[in-house]
Write an enzyme that holds these catalytic residues in place. Structure first.
Site, PDB file in Angstrom:
ATOM      1  N   LYS A 154      -0.604  10.140   3.601  1.00  0.00           N
ATOM      2  CA  LYS A 154      -1.816   9.493   3.104  1.00  0.00           C
ATOM      3  C   LYS A 154      -2.071   8.116   3.694  1.00  0.00           C
ATOM      4  CE  LYS A 154      -1.479  11.789  -1.389  1.00  0.00           C
ATOM      5  NZ  LYS A 154      -1.229  11.577  -2.820  1.00  0.00           N
ATOM      6  N   GLU A 225       3.667   8.207  -5.278  1.00  0.00           N
ATOM      7  CA  GLU A 225       2.995   7.669  -4.092  1.00  0.00           C
ATOM      8  C   GLU A 225       1.590   7.164  -4.450  1.00  0.00           C
ATOM      9  OE1 GLU A 225       3.333  10.339  -0.721  1.00  0.00           O
ATOM     10  OE2 GLU A 225       2.311   8.894   0.565  1.00  0.00           O
ATOM     11  N   HIS A 229      -0.811   2.885  -4.989  1.00  0.00           N
ATOM     12  CA  HIS A 229      -2.170   2.459  -4.643  1.00  0.00           C
ATOM     13  C   HIS A 229      -2.853   1.684  -5.767  1.00  0.00           C
ATOM     14  CE1 HIS A 229      -1.746   5.888  -1.757  1.00  0.00           C
ATOM     15  NE2 HIS A 229      -2.440   5.101  -0.982  1.00  0.00           N
TER      16      HIS A 229
END
Lengths: 360, 360
Positions: A154, A225, A229
């Protein structure tokens, strides 16, 4: 096209679902899979049903499992599988619970040893340590692997790390397809296509919804993960969170996490394909880990100006009933096939999903 | 990629807008164009602005202009330009009104004579006589043309006619990209992409809206071709209609024509790319020749079943402000570039838009 023999590194949610989806695709044969503890290799084709049945439900995530060890580059991949959230229930956990699996200390090396007979390798590993996937690619290159490697990473910055290794990959004969899941991946391709009405693209907005109740256990690595963000978190802090801290964070948000301006590689992948500037790409979305309903509709909006001076927005929408797994694994295997065609045509190096589009 | 030198056959609405859009694309140089009366060739690049200014407004359609002559295969292309609705206002009409144009009786042959220095040829000709484009392709092949030919044809049956000539095209070194406008073309690619959530596609529905008030004069050939899709009409009857009959038909419908179950090549183009069965593709739409507003939103809906058993519909929508010309010419030039890459890689034969997608 001749049959494609492929391997999957990592048998968390994405890895296992990729094996499952491959059974619906023509010309794909799964010949190898590995996790932290073990490896299963059969060049005539794995018994995917048996492998899925054996690994289903004996995978979970502990606090330590989301954290690749520092010695990840030398441990033969144990930490890789670990990073994928494979919880060890003693000696019999994960792939070695399958009658096709055998224990190993060096799962990735074991697959590299057999890679002459493998056309493509799908890296179904979260990439919390952000040079982890580039380093795995390097190890295949060092072994002179000639074939396709494909990931569903990503982070934008990883693309640069792969590019920095492009000469090594080319020398080996590797076609590396990066960011080829849902987003980046499926939706990156959609943005490249939707841009074709325009002579100038002003903005690409990618907005995703994922409902992950029943897939939560299998996708803890991915959730971790994503947490990186969130405002106030980054890759390091997310990696260091205990499982209890993650649960507390999720509780705090009633199970629904909303993300804005994520560092998603769609931006650099669209720029390298000449579609628009990276800074004009915005990615966000909503993750609900307590419902399988999507909390919002996954949409790609491409705004641009036509040759005749009109400004408009083309949109691509995924039906809410299509799961994250369906939208990751179908495209990933599709891009894998496209990668193999390129590899057989002698096109080596680093490719993004939009590079595999017609190249309008 | 090196610069691409391309020619346009036909300077009706689509041909002229293609020349215009090409100025916004990198790496494309227009070096030749022709219509019924004339040809303009400059291997250093045509002055597109001058050509457009000179041909704009001196093109219209008379009753006889939509009808290719029977001797179309031997007349050097005069009928081709005629079929594109180029009205002759005496000796000075069409491309020869440009200072770059020169009169000729054999425009297509003149371009074939120069084709060694042409990488791609866009056939911007309506295809009322349905083997017309395949026959033009054959003429290029007979002259041993090595390069790309691309059309924006609509009829499913033409694909078979091109396939029947595939060996001839391959021997010559031609990469023929067929049906590469908006639909088929842009929307065919969108359907191929939208299908990636699914392991089985049940239905593809393509529904288009076109508002063509200001473009009507330039696109009479296209309108006539659309009329052939109406209930009670076919290619022959549409071809034989006088201009007055067409106007009467349009009056009868208050300028708005609605089409269902059109014979559009999206069906065979998706089937040949392995996306779904041709019979599961449905194309329809609404054409309004009295407004520039689209009478309906152009939408591609792909319904399928995911690997995990859900049935859903992914959709791709074009903004209503994007004109037919923007949606034809951007993708057409994009597919042309993809065709050139394939041609240079030695991939000859017949390709549809979905064949140029990643090939998921």
């Amino acid at each position: 096209m001749d049959d494609i023999r492929f391997a999957v590194l990592g048998t968390g949610g994405i890895g296992r679902r990729t094996l499952e989806v491959s059974q619906h695709k023509d010309g794909l044969t799964a010949v190898a899979a590995c996790d932290r503890n073990g490896v299963a290799i059969d060049h005539d084709g794995l018994d995917v049903d048996e492998l899925l049945a054996a690994t289903e439900g004996n995978i979970a995530s502990g606090p330590e499992d989301g954290v690749p060890d520092d010695d990840v580059a030398t441990d033969g991949g144990a930490a890789a599988a670990k990073a994928d959230g494979v919880k060890q229930h003693g000696e019999e956990a994960g792939i070695i619970a399958s009658e096709q699996g055998k224990p190993t200390e060096t799962p990735i090396d074991d697959i590299i040893d057999e890679s002459d007979a493998i056309d493509a390798v799908l890296l179904a590993l979260p990439n919390l340590e952000h040079d982890f996937i580039p380093r795995v690619a390097e190890r295949f290159a060092e072994a002179d692997y000639e074939g396709v490697m494909i990931d569903v990473l990503k982070r934008s910055r990883v693309i640069g790390m792969l590019d920095a290794r492009e000469e090594t990959l080319k020398e080996s004969g590797i076609t590396f397809v990066c960011g080829a899941g849902a987003t980046p991946g499926f939706l990156t391709g959609a943005a490249a296509l939707a841009a074709q009405s325009f002579v100038e693209v002003e903005e690409v907005e990618i907005w995703w919804g994922v409902g992950l109740k029943s897939g939560y256990e299998d996708n803890r690595g991915t959730v971790r993960e994503d947490i990186a963000h969130l405002d106030g978190y980054d890759i390091e802090t997310a990696r260091e969170m205990s499982e209890a801290e993650i649960e507390a964070l999720i509780d705090e948000h009633d199970g629904v996490l909303e993300f804005h301006d994520m560092e998603h590689a769609d931006d650099v992948l669209l720029e390298r394909a000449g579609i628009c500037d990276a800074e004009d790409v915005h990615v966000g979305g909503v993750l609900d880990v307590r419902s399988d309903e999507k909390p919002t509709t996954t949409t790609v909006s491409v705004t641009g100006t036509t040759f005749d001076g009109e400004t408009g927005t083309n949109t691509f929408e995924l039906d809410d009933v299509t799961s994250m797994e369906a939208n990751v694994n179908g495209p990933a295997l599709g891009y894998l096939k496209a990668g193999v065609r390129n590899n057989r045509a002698g096109h080596y190096g680093v490719f993004g999903p939009a590079d595999l589009m017609p190249g309008f």
